[in-house]
Enzyme design. Structure first.
Site: not given
Length: 667
Positions: A116, A200, A235, A292
């Site tokens: 990431k 973040e 999440h 994917r």
């Protein structure tokens, strides 16, 4: 085009790929573990190869065995599905080295988007909007905590190699950061073999919107519009829809173009998804790219009329994209609900067991069911507990909502706890139906989604009793057919008595409530009494427990499934698990092991959070159990003394095993 492909996956995605391959005339090879020897994807494929024991790390994640299976069967290409090895660089390399086509992006794209933090650096260079945060390599806890202070709370800690909601923690206060970081790193290391994280800014009331992109080997790119995946728990996505409610053409074009630029920046080929966090003010930020096919790809297929697996196969075989951007259109609205073996009332704990009864809604133009299991199959602790994906389509969102509620009401699952009732409440809740969406919707609407347990309606007790009586009559008729005198009146179960009509009672339980149903036999039916209220009841029932019921002249449909002493009543869109009590065997309330807490599912102890001999408060964390790649914290049910731990860190525990010896404090 390929003549034969191997699917390096299991469950519903393997079945999904096989379905398209068969339509295209391509032969398929399945791989399976010992636990999946009789799985649906194995039954569907043209060939199947055993690759190892039940544990994924000894079967579905062993690259060498999958490559050997492809070679030995003559498969020209491998479709990785999602999860497992679908985004694994080493697997992509191994396919290339073996001369086998990997149906997915080149290894360079997987590498670029696999981290990431590295992906965000690439996106920044490509001009794709980024969420403010720290994406560096220095993982010193003190530095990460300092960066969180600079960013400003709330912040999100995310595994750099993560996905699927694993290795992710929302932190709202500085004092909670250290514990959240440790937990996040543990889960990231367990799930991905890499505990690297990034930090973040957490966008308040964020929406999770993702763009489906495709690229080919000829330099063509296109986006197939967006999906709104905002409705999540821990999440993990629960409901997905396409297109995103409230999306303007201008914003769709901007997000689509940003997604294409992201794909172009890494030379992407095949199907990919660029995920964004969208703010209420209209701004959006790159979150990650999944290299994917996504679990929720069917909603895109439903609104575009396209088969994304077919597109994958055509692109992987060297063909250009079947359509260009100007030819792609949106038609109607689609929703997807993930049907899971889990218990929403117990924190969505995964469930295991055999699917004693499985009856999905009928598929057609408006309803689609993607599944990897059939009635009689087992949901094991070794893999994701998904039962199916339920997808609906209609011309409008309102129509799609109605279709979904109807389809959920028709879904029948017996044998494992499941989330169908919860999904029905979620789709019907005012926030979702009015498209007031954000990733905190489930917590925000908790009172509506987790209502107090309501009493069992009289009709449910009545229908359960009627089903019991009809089942008895059918058994009597069946027994009579095998008897030397099948027409003997002694086989009858019609309640006949010489001087008066017969009466009896049936006893059922739901939770802590026991209910007696009085039975009086009537010509062609019964008089059933619940709490003094009598109902004239009659009906017909088939072998699968489906009833056509007549209660006091009112007709209705129901299903009652018998499994051991359980009677699962499906009526008016609700499911009621009852227990039939035999008075001759009934010995009152049973109890669990006293003085201990038991494992809610099979798993592994990964941390002990309280010392033996310490008095703890109600709700205090005692230990962490890892099951199905998720962490579950076991807490004290009340204030008391933790006398002893029954297991050490690293020990495997079975469902229902006693974890600790616990003594409740005297009140």
């Amino acid at each position: 085009m390929f003549e034969k492909i191997l699917i390096a996956n299991r469950g519903e995605i393997a079945c999904r790929v096989i379905k398209t391959a068969r339509r295209m005339g391509i032969k398929t090879v399945a791989v399976y573990s010992e636990a999946d020897a009789h799985a649906r994807h194995v039954r569907m494929a043209d060939e199947a190869v055993l690759i190892g024991p039940a544990a994924a790390k000894e079967s579905y994640l062993v690259i060498e065995r999958i490559i050997e299976a492809a070679k030995s069967t003559g498969a020209q290409a491998i479709h990785p599905g999602y999860g497992f090895l679908s985004e694994n660089e080493a697997f992509c390399h191994a396919c290339d080295a073996a001369g086998i086509v990997f149906i997915g992006p080149p290894v360079s794209a997987i590498h670029a988007m696999g981290s990431k933090s590295e992906a965000k650096k690439l996106m920044e260079a490509a001009g794709v909007p980024l969420t403010p945060g720290y994406h560096g390599d220095d993982q010193d806890p003190a530095l990460l905590a300092s960066e969180a202070e600079v960013i400003g709370y709330p912040v999100l800690i995310k595994a750099a190699a993560g996905g699927g909601g694993k290795g992710m923690r929302l932190v709202e206060r500085a004092e909670d950061f250290a514990d959240a970081l440790a937990s996040c790193k543990r889960e990231a290391a367990s799930s991905f073999g890499d505990d690297h994280v990034l930090v973040e800014k957490y966008v308040l009331k964020p929406r999770h919107i993702e763009i489906q992109v495709f690229g080919d080997t000829h330099g063509n790119y296109a986006y197939l519009f967006e999906r709104d995946c905002s409705v999540q728990r821990r999440h993990q996505k629960v409901l997905e829809e396409a297109p995103a409610p409230g999306m303007t053409p201008e914003r769709r074009a901007a997000m689509g173009q940003a997604a294409v630029e992201a794909a172009r920046a890494v030379g992407y080929v095949g199907a990919g998804t660029v995920e964004f966090i969208a703010s209420p003010d209209g701004s959006f930020y790159f979150m990650e790219m999944n290299t994917r096919l996504q679990v929720e790809h069917p909603v895109t297929e439903m609104i575009t009329g396209l088969d994304l697996v077919e597109w994958q196969l055509r692109v992987a075989s060297g063909e250009p994209l079947p359509l260009n951007q100007s030819q792609l259109k949106i038609h109607g609205h689609a929703l997807e609900a993930r049907i899971y073996a889990e218990d929403p009332d117990k924190g969505f704990l995964p469930a295991t067991g055999t699917l004693v009864h499985l009856s999905p809604p009928v598929e057609g133009l408006h309803v689609r069911v993607d599944t990897g299991v059939e009635e009689g199959d087992a949901i094991s602790p070794h893999y994701d507990p998904m039962i199916a994906k339920l997808i609906v389509w209609d011309e409008t969102r309102e129509g799609a909502l109605a279709r979904m509620l109807q389809a959920l009401a028709e879904y029948r699952v017996v044998g494992v706890a499941n989330n169908i009732g919860f999904l029905s409440r979620l789709v019907a809740c005012s926030a979702f139906s009015n498209a007031d969406l954000d990733t905190g919707l489930i917590e925000r609407e908790r009172d509506e989604l987790f209502p107090e347990t309501r009493p069992v309606p009289d009709e449910v007790w009545t229908v359960a009793a009627l089903a019991e009586l009809l089942r008895e009559a059918e058994r009597a008729t069946s027994d009579a057919r095998r008897h030397v005198e099948p027409d003997s009146p002694w086989h009858a179960r019609d309640g006949w008595r010489m001087n008066a009509a017969a009466s009896r009672t049936l006893l059922f339980r739901h939770g802590e409530t026991e209910q007696t149903v009085g039975v009086d036999y009537r010509p062609g039916g019964f008089r059933l009494t619940v709490d003094g209220r009598a109902t004239e009841a009659r009906g017909q029932m088939d072998a699968r427990g489906q009833l056509r019921v007549d209660l006091d002249g009112r007709r209705m449909d129901a299903t009652v499934v018998a499994a051991s002493e359980k009677r699962h009543v499906f009526l008016a869109g609700h499911a009621w698990p009852l227990t039939r009590i035999d008075p001759l065997q009934h010995s009152g309330e049973g109890g669990g092991a006293e003085g201990g807490l038991v494992a809610p599912m099979p798993g592994k102890v990964i941390a002990l959070l309280a010392e033996a001999g310490v008095t703890v408060a109600k709700g205090a964390p005692l230990l962490i159990l890892e099951a199905m790649k998720m962490e579950h914290t076991i807490t004290a049910p009340s204030a008391g003394l933790l006398k002893a731990h029954r297991f050490a860190v690293g020990d495997q525990v079975g469902d229902g095993e006693e974890l600790v010896e616990f003594e409740v404090s005297a009140s």
